[in-house]
Each structure stands twice: as structure tokens, then as C-alpha cells.
Write a protein that holds these residues in place. Structure first.
Motif, short mmCIF file in Angstrom:
data_model
loop_
_atom_site.label_atom_id
_atom_site.label_comp_id
_atom_site.label_asym_id
_atom_site.label_seq_id
_atom_site.Cartn_x
_atom_site.Cartn_y
_atom_site.Cartn_z
N LEU A 99 0.84 -1.20 0.00
CA LEU A 99 0.00 0.00 0.00
C LEU A 99 0.87 1.25 0.00
O LEU A 99 0.59 2.21 -0.71
CB LEU A 99 -0.92 0.00 1.23
CG LEU A 99 -1.79 1.24 1.43
CD1 LEU A 99 -2.70 1.47 0.22
CD2 LEU A 99 -2.61 1.12 2.70
N GLU A 100 1.92 1.23 0.79
CA GLU A 100 2.84 2.38 0.84
C GLU A 100 3.46 2.64 -0.53
O GLU A 100 3.59 3.79 -0.96
CB GLU A 100 3.94 2.13 1.88
CG GLU A 100 3.46 2.00 3.32
CD GLU A 100 2.96 3.32 3.88
OE1 GLU A 100 3.17 4.37 3.24
OE2 GLU A 100 2.34 3.30 4.96
N LEU A 101 3.82 1.58 -1.23
CA LEU A 101 4.40 1.73 -2.57
C LEU A 101 3.39 2.31 -3.54
O LEU A 101 3.70 3.16 -4.37
CB LEU A 101 4.92 0.38 -3.07
CG LEU A 101 6.15 -0.20 -2.35
CD1 LEU A 101 6.45 -1.60 -2.87
CD2 LEU A 101 7.36 0.71 -2.56
N GLN A 102 2.14 1.83 -3.46
CA GLN A 102 1.09 2.33 -4.34
C GLN A 102 0.81 3.80 -4.06
O GLN A 102 0.58 4.59 -4.98
CB GLN A 102 -0.18 1.50 -4.14
CG GLN A 102 -0.05 0.08 -4.65
CD GLN A 102 -1.12 -0.83 -4.08
OE1 GLN A 102 -2.03 -0.39 -3.39
NE2 GLN A 102 -0.99 -2.13 -4.33
N LEU A 103 0.84 4.18 -2.79
CA LEU A 103 0.62 5.58 -2.43
C LEU A 103 1.73 6.46 -2.98
O LEU A 103 1.50 7.55 -3.52
CB LEU A 103 0.55 5.72 -0.90
CG LEU A 103 -0.69 5.15 -0.22
CD1 LEU A 103 -0.50 5.11 1.29
CD2 LEU A 103 -1.91 5.98 -0.57
N ARG A 110 -1.91 -2.18 -11.39
CA ARG A 110 -1.48 -1.20 -10.40
C ARG A 110 -1.36 -1.81 -9.01
O ARG A 110 -0.54 -1.40 -8.20
CB ARG A 110 -2.48 -0.04 -10.37
CG ARG A 110 -2.47 0.83 -11.60
CD ARG A 110 -1.34 1.85 -11.58
NE ARG A 110 -1.58 2.90 -10.64
CZ ARG A 110 -2.33 3.98 -10.87
NH1 ARG A 110 -2.91 4.13 -12.06
NH2 ARG A 110 -2.49 4.90 -9.95
N LEU A 111 -2.21 -2.80 -8.76
CA LEU A 111 -2.14 -3.49 -7.46
C LEU A 111 -1.01 -4.51 -7.42
O LEU A 111 -0.65 -4.97 -6.34
CB LEU A 111 -3.47 -4.20 -7.16
CG LEU A 111 -4.72 -3.32 -7.00
CD1 LEU A 111 -5.94 -4.19 -6.72
CD2 LEU A 111 -4.53 -2.31 -5.91
N GLY A 112 -0.49 -4.87 -8.58
CA GLY A 112 0.56 -5.87 -8.62
C GLY A 112 0.04 -7.27 -8.38
O GLY A 112 0.73 -8.12 -7.81
N VAL A 113 -1.22 -7.51 -8.85
CA VAL A 113 -1.83 -8.82 -8.63
C VAL A 113 -2.38 -9.33 -9.97
O VAL A 113 -2.58 -8.55 -10.90
CB VAL A 113 -2.97 -8.74 -7.60
CG1 VAL A 113 -2.45 -8.26 -6.25
CG2 VAL A 113 -4.10 -7.83 -8.09
N PRO A 114 -2.66 -10.63 -10.07
CA PRO A 114 -3.25 -11.16 -11.31
C PRO A 114 -4.65 -10.60 -11.54
O PRO A 114 -5.36 -10.25 -10.59
CB PRO A 114 -3.30 -12.68 -11.06
CG PRO A 114 -2.39 -12.93 -9.91
CD PRO A 114 -2.39 -11.70 -9.08
#
Length: 492
Positions: free
Chosen positions: A342-346, A364-368
Motif C-alpha cells: 500500500l505504501e508503494l502504491q501511495l 497497479r495493485l501488482g496482482v493477477p
């Protein structure tokens, strides 16, 4: 046509699989067409006044009898020993009058099965809990002792509740839970002829689409319990009272303007605990819930009263995706979205697009891009554009990560999220976004607040400037409380 009851979100069961059910804390009731509206208006004029008069007369009569029965007894007397003699003999009469008050309102109460004696089952477990009208169970069970919040006694029905010799709960008292469990154990295992203890183990109202987590308090005694289920098989659901939906007065009005409505109460066979269940109240509660859910034909979900409070707090503040706060938390866990991510996304938000499509959302979430990420997208999607405003998702994720922190800390992130330059400076438009999403302010109050905080009329304010302003305003004091679950944001 019938009224509609639906939800904005789905939910997840304890095994992580999607359960195609309603959000248990949401109920939406609509008068579908002109015919329904005209009919309701006519019955409001010709039926409602008569019913209200008769119901008030019956309630006052029952209250008067309760006052007589309680004369000369203190609260301590009620907690020390069960009523006997003429005082106890008044209970059937009060129950009859109570049932008549429901019938006067057009609601027929049907009872199925047999209520077990106190010797067979000292505790009655009632679910689902979905309405203030569930109080009819007290009359149907011969005035069993209820578990009641002490603050609920400060009203005109306090005498009637006291006549059940209730077990009191002080919800904000840190020792209340232990004291309540202790008293339930004493009542259930006592050799004296106490009334059966009646519990609603869900602890809050739902829309009956499922059974949420049962609190284990009523299962600590390890004695047999009798499950009791409540149904309202009506064409229009005018009784369900949840955290998001019509208020009590509107529901009462719509119920009293129905020609006829009904409530079904079914006593299931007594449940005898195993030795494992006696040692583990949570296991006992879970297994009883499974039996009741099977009888009702609904699924079980591991939602709790705390989840309800979390969603209510989020909605109160205006957090995006508020009613699905629990589901968002579950989805983030299933997708492995930890605080560090979350910190990286922020940090990366400023240089990225603010509106995203499903595939980009997952990227953007880094998920499939799978069912879970699609469901998370659907919670925040703007129907008009078919896209998600990514700062809204990030704000909800921040709220969940900081749910036990002050709103001031959440605001420190919000000022960066909604400033397109990422400098933490908000113009009027951006501040309105933050104020409506974090402070529960309407657009007019947000405009007024911005103008007062922008002392130099620069056309923008920083986080520090706003906090400095908020510290001087009593109506914004909730921003600095570490737990705002009991503090409602106030408009200026």
C-alpha cells in the motif's frame, strides 16, 4: 409490485469462496410504483391512526401491569432471585396483551414447534436478528430474560424489559463482557426457577440473507440450548432494520400501513453440546449457527458486530466503498496486498493515471487479473464511466490499515492522494473531494471550511494549515480522536 431489498455488494464466506448473497448490513426498501404509493397514502389516513391508538392503549396497559408487578422491588432484588407468586402470575397476562399489540398492528404471530422447559434448555438462542419487531419473541417465550444494553432502559418500555429480569450489558464498559458471561453462567446453572435466558447471538441486526458470527457469551455455561428462528414471510419487507437502510420510524409507518403482515417463530429441537463444545464456546456457537442456518436455508458468514461498526464508521465519514469495508479487507488479504505494498502504491500514485480500467487496476495493485481483483474493481467502479477512480480505492485501503488511528492520520494521506501535483496542497475542488470522503461534510460545508482555513486566500491549503485550523474548531474535534466509532462528524 413488491418492495425491493437488495445490496450494493456481495460477500465472502469463511472458506474464501464467493457467496452470492446480500451484504448483511444493507437493506433498501422502495415503493415501486404509483399504485403502492397511493395505497400507502390511503392507509396512512384511514388505517394508521386507528392502529396507533389501539397499540398505544395496549402498551400502556401492559406497562401499567408491569409497574404493579415491580412495585416494591429494586433492581438488585430483580437480579438476586426470580419472581414468585402473584408477580409471576401477571406474566401470561402481559404476554397476551403484548401479542395483541402486534395483532392490532396487522401482524399475526405464528408459533411452530414446542418451547422446551428451563430444565431441558436454560438458554434460548434466537436468530436471525433483523428488526426491533423481533421483541415479539419475548411475549412468545413467556417473558424470558433478555440480554439488554443498560442504556436501552432509559425509555418508557424500561418497566416491561425489567419485568423479564434481564441480564444487563454495558457495551462501553471494558469489564462488561466478563460480567455478562458470569451472570449468564449463574442464571443457566442455578437451581432456582429463573426464566430462560434469551439471547440474540449475532449481536446486531442483519437483513436475514445469512447468519453472521455468533458471539460465544451465551454458550459459555455449556448447558443445552434451544435454537429459535424468526421469519417474516411477507410480500414487502417493511421490518428489516440494518445499519444502512430505512430508519425505525419509516419501517414502523410502512408496516402499520400494510393490510396484513406476519411473523413466524419456530422452536427447533434442543441442542445438546458435546464435551468438545462444552470446552470450546466458539465451537459450540458455530455448530448451533450451522443448525439454524440449515433450518433457515441461508448461508453462514463470518461477519461480526465489529465489522458492522467499521462499515458504519466508514459510511459516516464518507469513505469510498464504505458498505463493503469488510469485503474489501478480505479481498486485499486474499490478494496478498499488505501494508508495505500500500505504501508503494501511495508513493507511485502521483505519476500514474487516476482513472483505471479493470486490467490496469489489477496491474497497479501488482496482482493477477482474476475473480478477486475484478470483484475489488467492481466495488469502486463508477457506473457512468465503467472505470475506478484509483485514489478512492487507495483511500479506503488507508482507512482499513489505519482504522484504529485518528482521522488526522488518514487525512495526511488523503491530502497527497487527491492533490494531482502530489505536493499535499489542495485547491477548493480537491478539498471538497477529501472533505466529503474523510470528514462526512456536504459540499456546502466543505466550501465554508476551505474558505475559513485559507486565511491568505491563496486558493489552496496544505495539510498543516488545515490541521491548525481544525484544532481551533470544536466541531472538528473528532478528527483527533484515536477511536471515532462513537463520534459523529458534525457539519459546520
Amino acid at each position: 409490485m413488491n418492495g425491493k431489498m437488495h445490496s450494493e455488494t456481495g460477500a465472502f464466506s469463511s472458506d474464501g469462496m464467493r457467496a452470492e448473497i446480500l451484504n448483511p448490513f444493507v437493506h433498501k426498501l422502495e415503493l415501486d410504483n404509483t399504485y403502492d404509493k397511493i395505497k400507502t397514502a390511503i392507509f396512512t389516513v384511514i388505517l394508521l391512526p386507528f392502529r396507533v391508538i389501539v397499540i398505544c392503549y395496549l402498551i400502556v396497559t401492559a406497562w401499567f401491569l408491569a409497574c404493579i408487578g415491580l412495585y416494591g422491588l429494586s433492581e438488585e432484588d430483580l437480579r438476586r432471585k426470580p419472581m414468585t407468586g402473584w408477580r409471576r402470575a401477571l406474566k401470561p397476562l402481559i404476554c397476551f396483551i403484548g401479542k395483541m399489540s402486534y395483532l392490532a398492528g396487522g401482524m399475526a404471530i405464528t408459533i411452530r414447534g414446542r418451547q422446551a422447559s428451563r430444565q431441558e434448555a436454560p438458554i434460548l438462542v434466537v436468530a436471525p436478528h433483523s428488526s426491533f419487531l423481533d421483541s415479539c419473541i419475548v411475549y412468545a417465550t413467556k417473558m424470558s430474560s433478555v440480554i439488554v444494553r443498560k442504556e436501552s432502559m432509559d425509555n418508557y418500555v424500561g418497566k416491561l424489559i425489567n419485568y423479564t429480569q434481564p441480564v444487563y450489558v454495558w457495551r462501553d464498559d471494558p469489564n462488561s463482557r466478563q460480567n455478562t458471561i458470569k451472570e449468564i453462567i449463574e442464571r443457566a446453572t442455578s437451581k432456582e426457577d429463573w426464566p430462560q435466558v434469551l439471547i440474540f447471538p449475532e449481536g446486531t441486526c442483519t437483513n436475514r440473507s445469512c447468519l453472521i458470527t455468533f458471539k460465544p457469551g451465551g454458550f459459555y455455561p455449556g448447558v443445552p440450548v434451544q435454537p429459535v428462528i424468526i421469519r417474516y414471510p411477507n410480500a414487502r419487507d417493511t421490518v428489516t432494520w440494518t445499519w444502512e437502510g430505512p430508519g425505525a420510524l419509516k419501517l414502523l409507518w410502512l408496516t402499520l400501513t400494510q393490510v396484513h403482515s406476519s411473523c413466524e417463530i419456530e422452536f427447533l429441537p434442543v441442542y445438546y453440546p458435546t464435551e468438545d463444545e462444552k470446552r470450546d464456546p466458539k465451537l459450540y456457537a458455530s455448530n448451533v449457527r450451522n443448525v439454524m442456518a440449515k433450518a433457515l436455508g441461508v448461508p453462514v458468514l463470518d461477519y461480526t458486530y465489529d465489522d458492522c461498526k467499521l462499515a458504519a464508521r466508514a459510511k459516516q465519514l464518507g469513505i469510498p466503498g464504505a458498505t463493503a469495508a469488510r469485503e474489501v479487507s478480505e479481498l486485499r488479504g486474499q490478494l496478498g496486498l499488505e501494508r508495505s505494498q500500500l505504501e508503494l502504491q501511495l508513493a507511485a500514485q502521483g505519476s500514474r493515471a487516476r482513472w483505471v480500467a479493470p486490467e490496469e487496476f489489477a496491474q497497479r495493485l501488482g496482482v493477477p487479473y482474476n475473480a478477486q481483483s475484478q470483484r475489488l474493481f467492481d466495488i469502486f467502479v463508477q457506473r457512468a464511466s465503467g472505470m475506478v477512480y484509483f485514489p478512492d480505492y487507495l483511500l479506503c485501503a488507508c482507512f482499513l490499515s489505519l482504522q484504529h488511528s485518528s482521522i488526522a492520520q488518514l487525512l495526511s494521506y488523503a491530502f497527497k492522494l487527491y492533490d494531482q501535483s502530489c505536493g499535499g496542497r489542495l485547491n477548493l475542488s480537491s478539498f471538497e473531494e477529501v472533505a466529503t470522503r474523510c470528514l462526512g461534510l456536504c459540499q456546502e460545508d466543505a466550501l465554508h471550511t476551505f474558505r475559513q482555513a485559507d486565511l491568505d486566500e491563496k486558493g489552496y491549503i496544505t495539510y498543516d494549515e488545515f490541521i491548525s485550523y481544525a484544532q481551533k474548531k470544536s466541531e472538528l474535534s473528532f478528527i483527533f480522536a484515536s477511536d471515532t466509532s462513537h463520534h459523529k462528524p458534525k457539519a459546520q
